[in-house]
Enzyme design. Structure first.
Site, PDB file in Angstrom:
ATOM      1  N   LYS A 159     -16.884 -21.931   9.376  1.00  0.00           N
ATOM      2  CA  LYS A 159     -17.714 -21.011   8.621  1.00  0.00           C
ATOM      3  C   LYS A 159     -18.861 -20.520   9.485  1.00  0.00           C
ATOM      4  O   LYS A 159     -19.254 -21.277  10.385  1.00  0.00           O
ATOM      5  CB  LYS A 159     -18.227 -21.615   7.316  1.00  0.00           C
ATOM      6  CG  LYS A 159     -18.694 -23.053   7.308  1.00  0.00           C
ATOM      7  CD  LYS A 159     -19.829 -23.558   8.130  1.00  0.00           C
ATOM      8  CE  LYS A 159     -21.126 -22.862   8.202  1.00  0.00           C
ATOM      9  NZ  LYS A 159     -22.047 -23.462   9.220  1.00  0.00           N
ATOM     10  N   TYR A 244     -24.254 -22.272   3.105  1.00  0.00           N
ATOM     11  CA  TYR A 244     -24.100 -23.441   2.227  1.00  0.00           C
ATOM     12  C   TYR A 244     -24.872 -23.270   0.930  1.00  0.00           C
ATOM     13  O   TYR A 244     -24.440 -23.704  -0.138  1.00  0.00           O
ATOM     14  CB  TYR A 244     -24.590 -24.711   2.933  1.00  0.00           C
ATOM     15  CG  TYR A 244     -23.683 -25.206   4.019  1.00  0.00           C
ATOM     16  CD1 TYR A 244     -22.424 -25.713   3.717  1.00  0.00           C
ATOM     17  CD2 TYR A 244     -24.072 -25.180   5.349  1.00  0.00           C
ATOM     18  CE1 TYR A 244     -21.586 -26.178   4.714  1.00  0.00           C
ATOM     19  CE2 TYR A 244     -23.240 -25.645   6.362  1.00  0.00           C
ATOM     20  CZ  TYR A 244     -22.000 -26.140   6.031  1.00  0.00           C
ATOM     21  OH  TYR A 244     -21.172 -26.600   7.016  1.00  0.00           O
TER      22      TYR A 244
END
Lengths: 392, 392
Positions: A159, A244
């Site tokens: 990511k 996140y």
């Protein structure tokens, strides 16, 4: 095939004396799952799944090749691959010959499983390698995910999936075309504390979620690292760890934001932050009326996911790092074991690949695309000072 | 007069064998301060201070009259006034005769110290009462603070000081004209955990403060209470508890915001929140480059003040309620005693009044005006969707 597989699993469980519904219980422990899977593999050897992965001999592990040997590979993924049950470190792709030598020795990797960025495509002919894990700087994800898919490998991409949504879509399309599965490095979806707060939020255990505060930041070290270069990282802390906080607000509500506002902080260290943001805030509105307020930063530390609900609250802090995470609710602490995040992530994905199952939505390329779309909307909102409406 | 007073205090301390600088040490405990003050009062009886308060006999306590006998008076201030060393519950002002009877009995208040809102101004003739504490709904603060000052009493006004800055200025002017001091109900400035995070922030113990997250909210009960009426409260949770989150970001940085952005949440319970906001967020920028991100709500609970600094962090959670508060830093917990917030607040103010000292800036009407100005700027930013520039 899926139904047949499911029936087989149910039959097998019945055979073991367990109830069929037990399989879907979130309380089935990781260890129980492993025991189950080992038995399953033993009984059902050599089943070919729709994605073309052979289960092979009982206990066969999928071979993973790591592309890019920076800290996340050397400090986290490679050690985790010494603990995994469904996959193993089979190969490496690096542009640094000295690193190749070191890794071959340390992890007993045969020379034929070592590639550089030019020879990488020959990985197509390597039956030892089932999965390619792309751990390169963000700007390189698109190219290497597509090349991996074209080489006939399943892909895990770190990511953020890419810098722009278009790149994500290209990666999704390439994997579909190659009939290979694409996962994103969303390790937390396999992590017990995270799974628990997803349950608490989505099952409304404390009533409807009213608002969320989610924050992730740290004080960045070497200002020359690629994370500080806009061309390679696509941005600063938002791309790296802010994602996140975006994920947190999405998985606790189980909803997609319908609007976003955002604010950049002034740069308190302008000589350090020449290309990317230092600190930023953003706010989402969700269809239910729930809202979130988030912080990300490269100048000071923070790590927290908190949901305030009609009848109480729950919180993880730390919430997003490699653990141990810590959970608290208005009714008391969340007591769960710490696991190796990278091990459960890769095992979770590889178990599904071995089972011939489609990967769960929350770790797929489509999920990565959603986040990257939101990251860009956050930047747009901060740059324009305007509320940006989203598809939801 | 101030200098003379200070000299006398120093002389007195020297006489006691303590160093002069010890007085200003934040570590001088509340109990030590009390001992000192009792000795001081004993030696220096009958000193008239510039605000016209007589110290009177050794141990004389200032008489406080509470105006408005809602929960904060009945549940917090009156009990606290049983513990205070420098003030006592001397009178009450209420529009409800039944409450008057109950309080007279419970607290042994003579009938001549009981007023209603019409007879209130006669308090001017009552030498038993030195200080009037206005605990009425926000919209009534201005009138009663001014009437109290005109009656020749020092005034403590509950927060928020008023709904609009102009009212605050009128209150400040009236007290100045009457040569009386005006304090706001900022109890936390006398509270040990709060004093410690002010020190940690302003003395840059963990390096410069980079960003602050401050949040205060709770789930409101009876939707018919005055807090839910815009005319009486001036707004919703921002006016009531959001002001603590505003204060928190200001006292940790020791700076005044130079800009604000803000966002209202959608109403998830529109039948309940007919007049005031349900949840809102706002962001400040400070002159140093520090930023803050805050939440306030009447629909779900939260209470936290967190500063992320260059070299670490510190946090109170709970941060703003009546305690016990709880503090943590990147170096470990903050260990301090719990005190009765209302007792230390009223004692702190009344001690200064008895000493003839000007009240410290952080509890004055000028401080209240700053916050009310910011509250209105936050509303303006949320209503317009624009970044509002402030004087700083």
């Amino acid at each position: 095939m899926h139904n047949k597989s499911a029936n087989t699993r149910r039959d097998f469980l019945r055979h073991l004396g367990a109830s069929a519904s037990a399989l879907s219980l979130p309380l089935l422990s990781y260890a129980d799952n492993l025991t189950y899977q080992r038995e399953y593999n033993r009984v059902h050897s050599l089943v070919t799944n729709p994605y073309g992965t052979e289960l092979g001999q009982p206990g066969r592990k999928l071979g993973i090749a790591l592309v890019g040997l920076g800290y996340y590979s050397s400090g986290r993924l490679a050690p985790a691959l010494q603990e995994t049950q469904y996959c193993r470190l089979a190969g490496i792709v690096t542009g640094t010959p000295a690193k190749a030598d070191e890794w071959m020795k340390k992890y007993n990797i045969p020379k034929e499983n070592v590639y550089d960025y030019k020879t990488f495509d020959r990985i197509a002919d390597n039956k030892d390698i089932d999965v390619v894990y792309v751990v390169l700087p963000n700007s390189m994800h698109e190219e290497f995910v597509i090349r991996a898919a074209q080489a006939g490998k399943h892909v895990i991409c770190e990511k953020p999936m890419a810098i722009f949504p278009k790149a994500c879509q290209n990666m999704i399309d390439a994997c579909k075309k190659a009939n290979k599965q694409l996962a994103v490095g969303y390790r937390l979806h396999y992590e017990p504390f995270t799974k628990e707060v997803i349950r608490l939020g989505q099952e409304k255990v404390f009533g409807p979620v009213k608002f969320i505060e989610s924050s992730d930041g740290f004080r960045v070290g070497d200002p020359k690292q690629w994370r500080m270069k806009k061309a390679m990282a696509g941005g600063g802390p938002l791309m790296d760890v802010g994602i996140y906080a975006v994920q947190g607000s999405r998985y606790v509500t189980g909803e997609e934001p319908i609007s976003v506002t955002a604010q950049f902080s002034p740069k308190t260290e302008p000589q350090k932050f020449t290309e990317v943001e230092e600190t930023m805030f953003w706010q989402f509105q969700f269809p239910s009326g729930a809202v979130s307020n988030s912080t990300t930063s490269y100048t000071a530390g923070i790590e927290r996911l908190r949901a305030s609900c009609e009848k109480g609250w729950f919180e993880l802090s730390p919430a997003f790092g490699y653990g141990p995470l810590k959970g608290m609710t208005s009714k008391g602490p969340i007591e769960l074991p710490h696991v190796n995040h990278q091990a459960v992530h890769m095992d979770g994905i590889c178990k599904d690949l071995l089972d011939g199952k489609t990967l769960p939505n929350h770790v797929t390329g489509e999920e990565g695309l959603k986040d990257v779309t939101l990251l860009q909307a956050i930047y747009q909102a901060a740059e324009t000072g305007r509320k940006i409406t989203l598809k939801g």
